[in-house]
Enzyme design. Sequence first.
Site, PDB file in Angstrom:
ATOM      1  N   ASP A  11      14.688  10.407  -5.282  1.00  0.00           N
ATOM      2  CA  ASP A  11      13.744  10.395  -4.300  1.00  0.00           C
ATOM      3  C   ASP A  11      13.710   9.013  -3.687  1.00  0.00           C
ATOM      4  O   ASP A  11      13.226   7.929  -4.290  1.00  0.00           O
ATOM      5  CB  ASP A  11      12.632  10.600  -5.155  1.00  0.00           C
ATOM      6  CG  ASP A  11      11.138  10.813  -4.469  1.00  0.00           C
ATOM      7  OD1 ASP A  11      11.123  10.680  -3.140  1.00  0.00           O
ATOM      8  OD2 ASP A  11      10.419  11.402  -5.237  1.00  0.00           O
ATOM      9  N   SER A  35      12.451   7.308  -0.034  1.00  0.00           N
ATOM     10  CA  SER A  35      11.645   7.451   1.339  1.00  0.00           C
ATOM     11  C   SER A  35      12.285   7.180   2.520  1.00  0.00           C
ATOM     12  O   SER A  35      13.149   6.386   2.714  1.00  0.00           O
ATOM     13  CB  SER A  35      10.350   6.241   1.465  1.00  0.00           C
ATOM     14  OG  SER A  35       9.769   6.270   2.632  1.00  0.00           O
ATOM     15  N   ALA A  36      12.131   7.988   3.566  1.00  0.00           N
ATOM     16  CA  ALA A  36      12.741   8.097   4.849  1.00  0.00           C
ATOM     17  C   ALA A  36      12.439   6.770   5.456  1.00  0.00           C
ATOM     18  O   ALA A  36      12.921   6.317   6.451  1.00  0.00           O
ATOM     19  CB  ALA A  36      12.412   9.304   5.514  1.00  0.00           C
ATOM     20  N   ASP A  37      11.329   6.054   5.217  1.00  0.00           N
ATOM     21  CA  ASP A  37      10.983   4.654   5.570  1.00  0.00           C
ATOM     22  C   ASP A  37      12.132   3.848   5.487  1.00  0.00           C
ATOM     23  O   ASP A  37      12.428   3.137   6.583  1.00  0.00           O
ATOM     24  CB  ASP A  37       9.771   4.232   4.982  1.00  0.00           C
ATOM     25  CG  ASP A  37       8.692   4.817   4.985  1.00  0.00           C
ATOM     26  OD1 ASP A  37       8.526   6.011   5.716  1.00  0.00           O
ATOM     27  OD2 ASP A  37       7.540   4.386   4.203  1.00  0.00           O
ATOM     28  N   VAL A  49       5.252   5.786   8.022  1.00  0.00           N
ATOM     29  CA  VAL A  49       5.803   4.609   8.584  1.00  0.00           C
ATOM     30  C   VAL A  49       7.182   4.985   9.457  1.00  0.00           C
ATOM     31  O   VAL A  49       7.247   4.406  10.604  1.00  0.00           O
ATOM     32  CB  VAL A  49       6.573   3.621   7.252  1.00  0.00           C
ATOM     33  CG1 VAL A  49       7.157   2.419   7.864  1.00  0.00           C
ATOM     34  CG2 VAL A  49       5.062   3.046   6.712  1.00  0.00           C
ATOM     35  N   LYS A  74       4.895  -0.442  -1.740  1.00  0.00           N
ATOM     36  CA  LYS A  74       3.867   0.101  -2.850  1.00  0.00           C
ATOM     37  C   LYS A  74       4.412  -0.009  -4.149  1.00  0.00           C
ATOM     38  O   LYS A  74       5.457   0.246  -4.591  1.00  0.00           O
ATOM     39  CB  LYS A  74       3.535   1.574  -2.494  1.00  0.00           C
ATOM     40  CG  LYS A  74       2.958   1.873  -1.205  1.00  0.00           C
ATOM     41  CD  LYS A  74       2.687   3.309  -1.006  1.00  0.00           C
ATOM     42  CE  LYS A  74       2.022   3.442   0.481  1.00  0.00           C
ATOM     43  NZ  LYS A  74       3.176   3.715   1.655  1.00  0.00           N
ATOM     44  N   GLU A  96      -0.243   3.610  12.150  1.00  0.00           N
ATOM     45  CA  GLU A  96       0.076   4.893  11.714  1.00  0.00           C
ATOM     46  C   GLU A  96      -0.976   5.711  11.658  1.00  0.00           C
ATOM     47  O   GLU A  96      -2.311   5.150  11.420  1.00  0.00           O
ATOM     48  CB  GLU A  96       1.029   4.874  10.265  1.00  0.00           C
ATOM     49  CG  GLU A  96       0.251   4.174   9.178  1.00  0.00           C
ATOM     50  CD  GLU A  96       0.444   4.578   7.691  1.00  0.00           C
ATOM     51  OE1 GLU A  96       0.434   5.833   7.494  1.00  0.00           O
ATOM     52  OE2 GLU A  96       1.051   3.745   7.166  1.00  0.00           O
ATOM     53  N   LYS A 121       1.714  15.829   7.090  1.00  0.00           N
ATOM     54  CA  LYS A 121       2.331  14.403   6.975  1.00  0.00           C
ATOM     55  C   LYS A 121       3.605  14.554   7.445  1.00  0.00           C
ATOM     56  O   LYS A 121       4.328  15.289   7.158  1.00  0.00           O
ATOM     57  CB  LYS A 121       2.278  14.122   5.357  1.00  0.00           C
ATOM     58  CG  LYS A 121       2.949  12.614   5.131  1.00  0.00           C
ATOM     59  CD  LYS A 121       2.923  12.452   3.637  1.00  0.00           C
ATOM     60  CE  LYS A 121       3.406  11.170   3.188  1.00  0.00           C
ATOM     61  NZ  LYS A 121       3.514  10.660   1.816  1.00  0.00           N
TER      62      LYS A 121
END
Length: 305
Positions: free
Chosen positions: A140, A142-144, A108, A161, A26, A88
């Site tokens: 909230d 993540s789209a990951d 990611v 993380k 990435e 981003k």
Amino acid sequence: MYEKYVDISSEVMEALDHGKPVVALESTIISHGMPYPMNVETALKVEDIIREGGAVPATIAILNGRLKVGLTKEEIDYLGKAGQKVIKTSRRDIPFIIAKQLDGATTVASTMIIADIAGIKVFATGGIGGVHRGAETSFDISADLEELGRTDVAVVCAGAKSILDINLTLEYLETKGVPVVGYQTDELPAFYTRKSGFKVDYNIQTPSELALALKAKWDLHLNGGFVIANPIPEKYEMDFDTITDAINKAVEEAEKLGIKGKESTPFLLAKVKELTGGDSLESNIELVYNNARLAAKLAVEYSKL
């Protein structure tokens, strides 16, 4: 169809055409993860590690609206110098970055998308995004995680993380049918530390066994990615209490300042770095190197199948 939007470097194209191992990387970690010139030095070292492991590195970004698979040293340096001026970019952003001919640093999720378009099956990163703390009210997430549920790319990482709600992240991945595999561990690593208190789905001991599992999953059209959790080497892991205290303080400050969405992760990581006197950055770099080594081994084994 894709050729209209994608530029694949000659080195990466030659490897793909001949069935050689390739590892995607990435670019958010370059533009948003570290200061210059450390970000560029780290990115180039990661590429060197992958080559030493017998695979071809394919750093991915969007430059002037073009999806780039395999960057030159000059392009990596450009991203490093531009830093957070580079957008981003996740799944939702890609069409607009293309249309406006802008530069985008891939997360990611977007790296997985572009790697999949190019035909790259193995991707090395630091840690995946996930469900943020307090997501039961903020939503909230993540789209990951959504991308892992739909895109056939294996992600080698140091776990989720540790600024995230790891338990809810694992629950979300289970719902999406995404295997969370520990490499030579029963416990999910938490980025800066080797342990989190949460179990992985499977403990896999060798890259060849991992490659066989990937092949079986995708041969059977069980669509979606793999999370391959690779613990940070012991000598570089941080003290659990120290990093937990720093993360809790960073999360509290983010809440007070109203920082949410895609701005939250960069803020939290920067704050943790500040609170740990920079120790977290050294750990971050070393875990990325460690993931690159495993990803190269996995790509080599997968290319044999």
